[in-house]
Structure formats: structure tokens, C-alpha cells
Design an enzyme around this catalytic site. Structure first.
Site, PDB file in Angstrom:
ATOM      1  N   GLY A 113      50.900  50.640  30.103  1.00 19.64           N
ATOM      2  CA  GLY A 113      50.122  51.059  28.945  1.00 19.64           C
ATOM      3  C   GLY A 113      49.999  50.028  27.857  1.00 19.64           C
ATOM      4  O   GLY A 113      49.486  50.313  26.775  1.00 19.64           O
ATOM      5  N   SER A 122      54.970  39.873  29.879  1.00 19.41           N
ATOM      6  CA  SER A 122      55.298  38.631  30.592  1.00 19.41           C
ATOM      7  C   SER A 122      55.063  37.359  29.788  1.00 19.41           C
ATOM      8  O   SER A 122      55.471  36.276  30.228  1.00 19.41           O
ATOM      9  CB  SER A 122      54.523  38.556  31.912  1.00 19.41           C
ATOM     10  OG  SER A 122      55.137  39.380  32.880  1.00 19.41           O
TER      11      SER A 122
END
Length: 399
Positions: free
Chosen positions: A272, A52
Site C-alpha cells: 500500500g 527499498s
């Protein structure tokens, strides 16, 4: 300076890069492996998905259009995207105040029309809250911003990103999973095992695929600090719900309420993988930590305490903690709340507490304030109730 090898070992991180910007210069470090199966080592040239944090790159491309007079941040999105029905503005998308459901992930492929197809499916997106009323983190909104960039630049989003940001700065980036594999990008790990399901690439502008090194991420940050036209992006636009840290949000930037000086940043997480960026603009100090598995948040906490805060002379706010003698939780919190991809169920528990099931994570909460709950055990997650919306970073509506 922190020892990255020790940090990786202490927190069970599979692989990591750390970069530090001081006096205009970037120092970078690498430790661990890119893939637990192949054992290929992380180097300072390796690429990690920044997830993000990509949103800041998207916001920068949008701000460029505003600076050029080609986009009015306060005009309806439908001025640029005819047929897009929610009556919202680019500014509301940049500040996560559009009110549209935030975690809609549609796999529309990886071709040049992927973002266009994705946004077409958002045309009738549900409004969780009225536009401009409430901050609620919204991945979907940044894909809409990416489509605005495509329409006004006349090229696919990932091409615009490379041509207008990466190439002028001389940065090596991957904007698709295929590129990342070719350039030996780090693989995410869950419970120490490599993850092979990266998710859809069709939400590129929100953070699905962009990968780079920590050094190149800080080169982008350094460019931001040196470009007066981007300073407006660091100005507070909206206050976040009161989770106990008085944070606010700019045009794409998170503005945490550190003492001792202004701090901006963002973080990201794909399955992950976790990425962290913090910048003290007035001091010219920045740190980036990119990881691919393990207790990444704890590792970042160490970097903040032992590197960033010391160099920048700032201190992050103390997190909220449960009261020593909390009041009984008001019954108005009880119920089921939903938004895209999330469900929260609040039920009574003993001793004036409540049990909160957030996406199958069941924990006990007590009253923090009349409008907020806090988890009894660490991490002390805070939930804020506003009318019939329960807010945990996303706003979920009572059903």
C-alpha cells in the site's frame, strides 16, 4: 512545476509528498491524507516509508566501511560473518549478483538482535545462480549487508543508520513501525482502505520500516552528490538482463539508461506504499515522490515527464513493446519456474502465444526476441530466459 493536488486526484493517490532539488535547494509539496479513515492531512513534515530506497542507505553505510579500510568488498562475507556458508562477497550483495534466493522474509522480531537472527536463518540460503553470474534483485542480500554493518560498528543497524547518516544531516527518520506511528507516518492503502499489516521489521536494511519526508530523502541525496567518496557507488558494476531498456546497477544504485545524461535512483514498495527517487548527478537535479495508495506508478510517470526530465534535460528510455508480427514462442519457455515467494507457469496459448501465470496474475505473452517474452497488454512486462532460469526482475529456476 506540477500541481501535486491535481496529480493526487487524477491518479487516485491517497496521499503524497513531492520534493525537488535544484541549485542545491529543496522545494517540497504535500497533498492528500495520511489515513483514509482519520483523514489526517499530509504535510511536508509527514513521514512515509521509503521501502527499498532504504537499500541505498544500507549501501552507503557499507561504502563508508570500505572507504575507512574496514571492509574489503571483494573478500568473502564469511570473513566478517563466520558461519555464513554461501561463498559470496559484499560487492555481489550490493549489485544483486550473489545468486542467493532473493525474497526470503523471516519474522525474527523487532529487538536489537532481529537482523542477527534473520541472517542466521540465511546461512544455508539456496543459490539460484552461481555468484557473480546474473543480476537478480535480492532483498535478503541487503539484510546480510546490514548485519555486516552491525558487526563492524558494534551496534544495531537502526542505531548506526541514525548516528552516521540521519543525525549528522539533521534528518527526522523512523526506523521502526512504533516510531513511525509516534511521528504520524503515512499508512499504506490497498483499494482505498488502510492497511494494518506492515510485515516483519527484521529485514530493516532491505526496506521494511525506514520512514522520512520527501525533503529529508533529498537531503540525503544532496549529501551523496556532495561527497566525492560516494561517487564510486554510481559507477556501473553489472548490466541487467535485457528487458529492453539497457539498464545497469551500481553499488546500491539503479542506473537506468536515460538519454542526455547520467541518471541514478531507486524505488520501493511496501504493502500500500510506493516511493520513487531519481537523480541527475551531473546536473544536481533530483526528485522524490512518496505515496500511500492509488496509481502511484502513473503519478511518478507524470513527475518524470513533467518535472525531472524537463529540469535535468534527460529522457528515459522508451519501454519495450510487442512486435507487430511476432514469431511463435519457442517451446523451451514452457514449464514451471520457482524462487522464494514466486512461481511462474508458462503454458501454450492460441496463435503462437503463451499464457503466463506469475503469482496468480494470468496474462498472455508473445515473443519479443528468441530469449524474451513480452506481455500483450500493458504493462508490457518482459521475461528473459537464461538457460533454465526465467527472469522477471528475480530469477526463477525451472522445476
Amino acid at each position: 512545476m506540477i500541481d501535486l493536488d491535481e496529480l493526487v486526484e487524477e491518479h487516485g493517490v491517497v496521499g503524497a509528498q513531492l520534493a525537488v532539488l535544484t541549485d542545491g535547494e529543496i522545494a517540497d509539496f504535500a497533498a492528500g491524507v495520511l489515513n483514509a479513515d482519520t483523514r489526517a492531512p499530509v504535510t511536508t513534515e509527514s513521514l512515509f516509508q521509503i521501502a527499498s530506497i532504504t537499500k541505498v542507505w544500507t549501501a552507503t553505510l557499507v561504502q563508508e566501511l570500505a572507504n575507512e579500510g574496514r571492509l574489503d568488498l571483494d573478500r568473502p562475507v564469511c570473513d566478517v560473518l563466520p558461519g555464513f556458508r554461501p561463498v559470496i562477497t559484499p560487492r555481489q550483495l550490493l549489485t544483486h549478483t550473489s545468486g542467493i534466493d532473493g525474497d526470503l522474509f523471516h519474522d525474527t522480531g523487532s529487538g536489537d538482535d532481529a537482523v542477527e537472527k534473520f541472517v542466521a536463518r540465511l546461512a544455508d540460503a539456496r543459490q539460484i545462480a552461481p555468484p557473480g553470474e546474473l543480476w537478480s534483485y535480492c532483498n535478503s542480500g541487503f539484510t546480510v549487508l546490514g548485519r555486516i554493518v552491525e558487526v563492524l560498528r558494534g551496534k544495531p543497524f537502526n542505531i548506526v543508520l541514525k548516528e552516521r547518516l540521519a543525525a549528522p544531516l539533521g534528518l527526522t527518520v523512523a526506523t521502526t513501525y512504533a516510531e513511525g506511528e509516534a511521528l504520524h507516518a503515512a499508512v499504506g492503502h490497498v483499494d482505498g482502505q488502510p492497511v494494518t499489516d506492515p510485515g516483519p521489521e527484521s529485514d530493516w536494511p532491505a526496506g521494511s520500516a525506514l520512514a522520512m519526508s520527501a525533503r529529508d530523502l533529498l537531503a540525503f541525496a544532496r549529501m551523496h552528490l556532495a561527497t566525492p567518496a560516494f561517487a564510486v557507488m554510481r559507477e556501473p558494476q553489472v548490466s541487467l538482463p535485457d528487458f529492453g531498456n539497457r539498464a545497469s546497477w551500481g553499488l546500491g544504485w539503479d542506473l537506468p539508461d536515460y538519454s542526455g545524461g547520467v541518471v541514478i535512483g531507486h524505488h520501493g514498495a511496501n504493502r500500500g506504499l510506493a516511493s520513487f527517487l531519481r537523480i541527475a548527478p551531473d546536473r544536481g537535479i533530483a526528485v522524490a515522490l512518496l505515496t500511500n495508495g492509488g496509481a502511484a506508478r502513473e503519478a511518478f510517470d507524470d513527475v518524470i515527464e513533467n518535472v525531472f526530465s524537463a529540469l535535468a534535460g534527460v529522457r528515459r528510455p522508451e519501454p519495450a513493446r510487442p512486435p507487430a508480427a511476432p514469431e511463435a514462442v519457442d517451446e523451451r519457455f514452457l514449464g514451471t519456474y520457482r524462487c522464494a515467494g514466486h512461481e511462474v507457469v508458462v503454458t501454450p496459448a492460441d496463435h503462437g502465444r503463451v499464457q503466463v501465470n506469475l503469482d496468480d496474475d494470468v496474462r498472455e505473452f508473445v515473443a519479443l526476441r528468441s530469449d524474451a517474452l513480452i506481455a500483450v497488454d500493458e504493462p508490457h512486462t518482459v521475461l528473459v530466459l537464461k538457460s533454465d532460469l526465467l527472469h522477471f526482475g528475480r530469477a526463477a529456476a525451472r522445476i
